[in-house]
Design an enzyme around this catalytic site. Structure first.
Site, PDB file in Angstrom:
ATOM      1  N   LEU A  73      60.239  23.239 -63.867  1.00  0.00           N
ATOM      2  CA  LEU A  73      60.101  24.076 -65.097  1.00  0.00           C
ATOM      3  C   LEU A  73      59.662  25.403 -64.640  1.00  0.00           C
ATOM      4  CD1 LEU A  73      57.484  21.976 -67.428  1.00  0.00           C
ATOM      5  CD2 LEU A  73      59.979  22.809 -67.819  1.00  0.00           C
ATOM      6  N   SER A  74      59.624  25.597 -63.366  1.00  0.00           N
ATOM      7  CA  SER A  74      59.097  27.385 -62.679  1.00  0.00           C
ATOM      8  C   SER A  74      60.265  28.081 -63.222  1.00  0.00           C
ATOM      9  CB  SER A  74      58.711  26.974 -61.514  1.00  0.00           C
ATOM     10  OG  SER A  74      57.525  26.363 -61.158  1.00  0.00           O
ATOM     11  N   LYS A 103      55.391  21.587 -49.523  1.00  0.00           N
ATOM     12  CA  LYS A 103      54.033  22.225 -49.488  1.00  0.00           C
ATOM     13  C   LYS A 103      53.163  22.289 -48.063  1.00  0.00           C
ATOM     14  CE  LYS A 103      53.022  21.728 -54.444  1.00  0.00           C
ATOM     15  NZ  LYS A 103      52.093  21.381 -55.385  1.00  0.00           N
ATOM     16  N   LEU A 130      46.800  14.980 -65.468  1.00  0.00           N
ATOM     17  CA  LEU A 130      47.581  16.047 -65.154  1.00  0.00           C
ATOM     18  C   LEU A 130      49.110  15.783 -65.388  1.00  0.00           C
ATOM     19  CD1 LEU A 130      46.289  16.558 -61.188  1.00  0.00           C
ATOM     20  CD2 LEU A 130      45.612  17.087 -63.347  1.00  0.00           C
ATOM     21  N   TYR A 163      52.361  15.827 -67.904  1.00  0.00           N
ATOM     22  CA  TYR A 163      52.699  16.831 -69.006  1.00  0.00           C
ATOM     23  C   TYR A 163      53.663  15.987 -69.667  1.00  0.00           C
ATOM     24  CZ  TYR A 163      55.157  19.023 -65.494  1.00  0.00           C
ATOM     25  OH  TYR A 163      56.302  18.993 -64.295  1.00  0.00           O
ATOM     26  N   GLY A 188      48.466  17.749 -68.802  1.00  0.00           N
ATOM     27  CA  GLY A 188      48.954  18.645 -67.581  1.00  0.00           C
ATOM     28  C   GLY A 188      49.635  20.073 -67.826  1.00  0.00           C
TER      29      GLY A 188
HETATM   30  P1  NAP Z   1      51.256  11.700 -54.771  1.00  0.00           P
HETATM   31  O1  NAP Z   1      50.821  12.923 -53.731  1.00  0.00           O
HETATM   32  O2  NAP Z   1      52.389  10.928 -54.693  1.00  0.00           O
HETATM   33  O3  NAP Z   1      49.922  11.043 -55.034  1.00  0.00           O
HETATM   34  C1  NAP Z   1      49.830  10.103 -56.046  1.00  0.00           C
HETATM   35  C2  NAP Z   1      48.575   9.357 -55.872  1.00  0.00           C
HETATM   36  O4  NAP Z   1      48.383   8.337 -57.006  1.00  0.00           O
HETATM   37  C3  NAP Z   1      48.352   8.438 -54.666  1.00  0.00           C
HETATM   38  O5  NAP Z   1      47.063   8.382 -54.410  1.00  0.00           O
HETATM   39  C4  NAP Z   1      48.765   6.951 -54.966  1.00  0.00           C
HETATM   40  O6  NAP Z   1      48.125   6.156 -54.482  1.00  0.00           O
HETATM   41  C5  NAP Z   1      48.394   6.939 -56.467  1.00  0.00           C
HETATM   42  N1  NAP Z   1      49.216   6.010 -57.232  1.00  0.00           N
HETATM   43  C6  NAP Z   1      50.622   5.993 -57.334  1.00  0.00           C
HETATM   44  N2  NAP Z   1      51.148   4.982 -58.194  1.00  0.00           N
HETATM   45  C7  NAP Z   1      49.779   4.205 -58.259  1.00  0.00           C
HETATM   46  C8  NAP Z   1      49.593   3.013 -58.864  1.00  0.00           C
HETATM   47  N3  NAP Z   1      50.497   2.156 -59.584  1.00  0.00           N
HETATM   48  N4  NAP Z   1      48.563   2.440 -59.062  1.00  0.00           N
HETATM   49  C9  NAP Z   1      47.484   3.122 -58.465  1.00  0.00           C
HETATM   50  N5  NAP Z   1      47.600   4.448 -57.814  1.00  0.00           N
HETATM   51  C10 NAP Z   1      48.627   4.684 -57.719  1.00  0.00           C
HETATM   52  O7  NAP Z   1      51.506  12.749 -56.088  1.00  0.00           O
HETATM   53  P2  NAP Z   1      50.788  14.091 -56.789  1.00  0.00           P
HETATM   54  O8  NAP Z   1      51.556  15.194 -56.134  1.00  0.00           O
HETATM   55  O9  NAP Z   1      49.611  14.017 -56.264  1.00  0.00           O
HETATM   56  O10 NAP Z   1      51.112  14.070 -58.466  1.00  0.00           O
HETATM   57  C11 NAP Z   1      50.266  13.071 -58.868  1.00  0.00           C
HETATM   58  C12 NAP Z   1      50.430  13.346 -60.454  1.00  0.00           C
HETATM   59  O11 NAP Z   1      49.994  14.485 -60.818  1.00  0.00           O
HETATM   60  C13 NAP Z   1      52.056  13.310 -61.008  1.00  0.00           C
HETATM   61  O12 NAP Z   1      52.197  12.728 -62.142  1.00  0.00           O
HETATM   62  C14 NAP Z   1      52.272  14.585 -61.069  1.00  0.00           C
HETATM   63  O13 NAP Z   1      53.327  14.964 -61.971  1.00  0.00           O
HETATM   64  C15 NAP Z   1      50.995  15.123 -61.490  1.00  0.00           C
HETATM   65  N6  NAP Z   1      50.936  16.620 -61.047  1.00  0.00           N
HETATM   66  C16 NAP Z   1      50.619  17.675 -62.110  1.00  0.00           C
HETATM   67  C17 NAP Z   1      50.665  18.915 -61.924  1.00  0.00           C
HETATM   68  C18 NAP Z   1      50.399  19.873 -63.073  1.00  0.00           C
HETATM   69  O14 NAP Z   1      50.437  21.255 -62.656  1.00  0.00           O
HETATM   70  N7  NAP Z   1      50.173  19.287 -64.475  1.00  0.00           N
HETATM   71  C19 NAP Z   1      50.581  19.321 -60.592  1.00  0.00           C
HETATM   72  C20 NAP Z   1      50.800  18.439 -59.652  1.00  0.00           C
HETATM   73  C21 NAP Z   1      50.899  17.149 -59.828  1.00  0.00           C
HETATM   74  P3  NAP Z   1      48.731   5.754 -52.743  1.00  0.00           P
HETATM   75  O15 NAP Z   1      48.144   6.813 -51.755  1.00  0.00           O
HETATM   76  O16 NAP Z   1      48.023   4.491 -52.517  1.00  0.00           O
HETATM   77  O17 NAP Z   1      50.321   5.742 -52.786  1.00  0.00           O
END
Ligand code: NAP
Length: 308
Positions: free
Chosen positions: A20-21, A77, A250, A252, A273
């Site tokens: 979206l940036s 990143k 987080l 959106y 988010g």
């Molecule tokens: P990530 O690095 O892949 O981390 C996801 C985390 O969620 C990991 O700890 C993973 O566990 C856990 N997880 C995934 N599926 C799961 C499940 N079914 N049950 C339990 N835990 C689960 O992703 P991220 O970059 O942190 O992003 C996470 C979310 O934040 C996404 O939805 C992303 O769109 C959102 N986000 C939003 C913004 C914003 O600006 N609003 C910014 C960044 C991210 P494991 O480590 O065990 O795999």
């Protein structure tokens, strides 16, 4: 209008098609460029799909063509860090860079996700030193959330994950980096409780954590489109939160998620988010342009795009 003096900004990632940036930055740039008082401001923001193997070539190319600055998204990143001449303390603590800009010494990098995460929370009048934060997930976004909660000086930060080994590594990484370092860099007094106020937990411990959680953050992708009928919590579990709790997702899209609908059903404060996304972008644009930017225009552009 694109002319011979137009300067270039952008986002690198792989893929970047869904970012979206470009939408939010170009909306803000169009408004700034239409402002007569900012005569000469002329930028365009483009998506650059860059494969991991091409990252260093791309960065060298960006320097050669005088690109002014860029955002960094998955999978670059962390990988970008060794290619930068300076990385801010906050980006070191989060372990990821999402904003890069050109200086006389070379590329500087920081992380604006923490600013983005904090922005909607700071609108709430709250004594954060009394807040126990429970964070679901321990991935990349959770690191920005932990850094944000540390800056708020939350009484306790409890991170919930599904893999004990990963959780221990997560905890260890903060011990090595030191939340103290993070807090002192922000100008706050060093937090002598850190990292003791950061703890990690498995999901089976969640029922015991919820009654004290005054801030509950979903940093997992559970409930994100197209899995819109999923939530990291059951509706019953949501009733265990204190009545004054803030529930922050987080994600959106969709807006609201099932997780936030469950929170709204309990009349809890619900934050999605989108504001984090918009505010991390606004913080980056402000770094590049060295002037205040129209956040409302960026928010409006993001909302309109997500509706379309
Ligand atoms: P990530 O690095 O892949 O981390 C996801 C985390 O969620 C990991 O700890 C993973 O566990 C856990 N997880 C995934 N599926 C799961 C499940 N079914 N049950 C339990 N835990 C689960 O992703 P991220 O970059 O942190 O992003 C996470 C979310 O934040 C996404 O939805 C992303 O769109 C959102 N986000 C939003 C913004 C914003 O600006 N609003 C910014 C960044 C991210 P494991 O480590 O065990 O795999």
């Amino acid at each position: 209008m694109i002319t011979g003096t137009t300067k270039l900004l952008g986002v690198i990632g792989n893929p970047v098609e869904h970012s979206l940036s470009p939408v939010i930055h170009n909306a803000a740039l169009a408004v700034l460029q239409a402002d007569d008082r900012l005569e000469g401001l002329n930028y365009v923001y483009l998506p650059f799909p860059v494969k991991s193997a091409d990252l260093s070539t791309a960065i060298a190319g960006f320097a050669a063509i005088g690109l002014q600055g860029f955002n960094v998204t998955i999978p670059h990143k962390q990988a970008i860090v060794p290619l930068l001449s300076e990385v801010s303390a906050i980006a070191q603590a989060v372990g990821a860079v999402n904003t890069v800009w050109q200086t006389a010494q070379g590329w500087h990098g920081t992380n604006t996700d923490v600013t983005g995460f904090l922005a909607p929370l700071q609108a709430h009048d709250q004594d954060w030193t009394q807040v126990i934060a429970v964070i679901l997930g321990s991935g990349g976004a959770a690191r920005a959330v932990v850094a944000g909660c540390a800056q708020l000086k939350c009484a306790a930060i409890r991170v919930v994950g599904r893999d004990s080994q990963k959780l221990q590594q997560f905890h260890q990484s903060w011990t090595e980096l030191g939340l103290n370092h993070l807090l002192s860099d922000s100008g706050a007094a060093p937090d002598t409780r850190s990292p003791a106020n950061l703890s990690v937990h498995t999901w089976d411990e969640l029922p015991d954590l919820l009654p004290q959680a005054s801030l509950l953050v979903n940093s997992t992708p559970i409930g994100m489109y197209p899995q819109i009928d999923q939530s990291p919590l059951s509706a019953i579990a949501m009733t265990k939160l204190p009545g004054s709790a803030i529930v922050y997702d987080l994600i959106y899209t969709p807006s609201p998620t099932l997780f936030l609908k469950q929170a709204q059903d309990q009349r809890l404060i619900a934050i999605d988010g989108l504001e984090m996304l918009v505010q991390q972008g606004a913080a980056a644009l402000q770094i590049w342009l060295k002037k205040s930017v129209p956040v409302d225009v960026m928010r409006q552009a993001a909302r309109q795009y997500l509706r379309s």
